[in-house]
Each structure stands twice: as structure tokens, then as C-alpha cells.
Design a protein around this motif. Sequence first.
Motif, mmCIF file in Angstrom:
data_model
loop_
_atom_site.group_PDB
_atom_site.id
_atom_site.type_symbol
_atom_site.label_atom_id
_atom_site.label_comp_id
_atom_site.label_asym_id
_atom_site.label_seq_id
_atom_site.Cartn_x
_atom_site.Cartn_y
_atom_site.Cartn_z
ATOM 1 N N ALA A 196 -3.001 0.489 -7.136
ATOM 2 C CA ALA A 196 -4.197 1.266 -6.782
ATOM 3 C C ALA A 196 -3.831 2.585 -6.117
ATOM 4 N N THR A 197 -2.925 2.544 -5.146
ATOM 5 C CA THR A 197 -2.559 3.783 -4.461
ATOM 6 C C THR A 197 -1.770 4.712 -5.379
ATOM 7 N N VAL B 218 -9.487 0.630 1.054
ATOM 8 C CA VAL B 218 -9.756 -0.041 -0.225
ATOM 9 C C VAL B 218 -11.178 0.270 -0.691
ATOM 10 N N LEU C 75 -11.649 5.918 -7.428
ATOM 11 C CA LEU C 75 -10.946 5.772 -8.696
ATOM 12 C C LEU C 75 -11.829 6.036 -9.921
ATOM 13 N N TRP D 60 0.821 -1.206 0.000
ATOM 14 C CA TRP D 60 0.000 0.000 0.000
ATOM 15 C C TRP D 60 0.861 1.265 0.000
ATOM 16 N N LEU E 52 -11.118 3.628 -2.130
ATOM 17 C CA LEU E 52 -10.503 3.634 -3.455
ATOM 18 C C LEU E 52 -11.478 3.146 -4.520
ATOM 19 N N ALA F 91 -4.306 6.425 -7.607
ATOM 20 C CA ALA F 91 -5.032 7.454 -6.867
ATOM 21 C C ALA F 91 -4.159 8.683 -6.655
ATOM 22 N N LYS F 92 -2.905 8.476 -6.290
ATOM 23 C CA LYS F 92 -1.984 9.598 -6.063
ATOM 24 C C LYS F 92 -1.741 10.379 -7.355
ATOM 25 N N THR G 186 -4.954 12.165 -8.687
ATOM 26 C CA THR G 186 -5.296 13.321 -7.869
ATOM 27 C C THR G 186 -4.365 14.491 -8.155
#
Length: 227
Positions: A117-118, A171, A178, A16, A174, A121-122, A125
Motif C-alpha cells: 500500500a505505501t 491507513v 489510492l 509500513w 490511504l 502510494a509513493k 504520487t
Amino acid sequence: MDDIVSTLALTFGVGWAAGINLYAVILVLGLLGATGYLELPAGLALLADPLVIAAAGFMYLVEFFADKVPGVDTGWDTLHTFVRIPAGALLAAGAVGDVGPAVEIAAAVVGGSLAAATHAAKAGTRVLINTSPEPFTNWGASVAEDLGVFGGLLLALTHPGVFLVALALFVVLLVWLLPKLWRGLRQLFRSLGRLFGLGRDRPAEADESAGSVAAGPGERPSHRGQR
């Protein structure tokens, strides 16, 4: 049972966190292992090597400043798509210890997926944040990400059960976030396309289509202005 929970928390935690700030993960684990605060699994023992700690510290400083410059942070994230995800998989595989190849592969799949996934997202964003001309939002997002990585790793090591619950909630967030990020990015790219004149209909073709008249049986097609 406690050992299993601790192993799961460390495995999921490094995957993560690697998607957000890989060098912070390596630096924290390396320092904890080198100082004796944490007994690293055999697959992660190399992180306590002084050379690895120095390299991770240097790269963390580079990312610390690059991550706070609008535009540069997006370029940095783009390049690290090819670094964070495989590194998250490797760290997760090393966190399970010498259990067996099947467990290591499963941990790598889960860790790599969490890192992907992270990271998505980062990076997504940050692209949306960069539409704002002021730099303060970037600084705030970057500092929040670093604090989240440090706090999340320490929580995984000290209260693994709490971390696993928090990760499950993350999660779920997310899964909700997403698709919204993807729609926002598509809208942004469409706006940029219209700004630079991409995707417009060609006027000549439109005029020709509007000026043509359907011909009946035995008649030739006629156009306006044709004699």
C-alpha cells in the motif's frame, strides 16, 4: 500487554516503512541493534551485522540521489516493486520473534500488505509529480518520505501505542487516497495516448461508414461516388 503493543508496533512499522524506503528501515534497525539501543528480535538480529549495515547504508545513498531525479525515481520505484513488498513481509515476520509459524505467516501477510500500500502510494504520487518540469517538488517529496520513515520508526520504538493510532489514521488516508491516485494516473496515461496519437479512429473507416447507404429489400448496397 506492553510487550504485545510493542511487538505489533514494530511489526506493522517495518512493513509500513519498507514500502517507502526499505534501505532506511534496515539501516536504522541495524544501527540501533549494533549500538545496543534496541534489542532486536531473533528474526531481525542479522540486521545488526556490520556487513548488512554497510550494504544498507550504501543502497540508501544510491536511493537518496536516484529518488530526487525526475523520471529516475519512477524507474527506481518500478524496479523496487519486486523488492520492497517481499522484504516488508520478511521484516514483519522477523519482528514477531520465535512465536510460531502461524503468527509469522500472519505478520508477513500484514507487513507485505502495508508495504504494498505505501509503495503504491509513493510510486503513484511520484508519477503525478513528474508531470511538473521543475525538480523541487521531487526533492521535497523525497526528503519528506525519508523523514517520515525515520520519525515513524522511532515513534514505533519509543511510543508504540501512539504509533498504532497514527498508523490506523494513515491507513484510512490511504483508503481515500489510492483510488484518487489511480484515477489521476489513468487520466495521465489517456492524455499521453492522445498526445502520441494512440486510440484515434482511423479516418478511412469512418469515411467508408459514413458513405454507405442502407439497402432496401432486393437492392444492392450503394456508396457515395459509386457509378
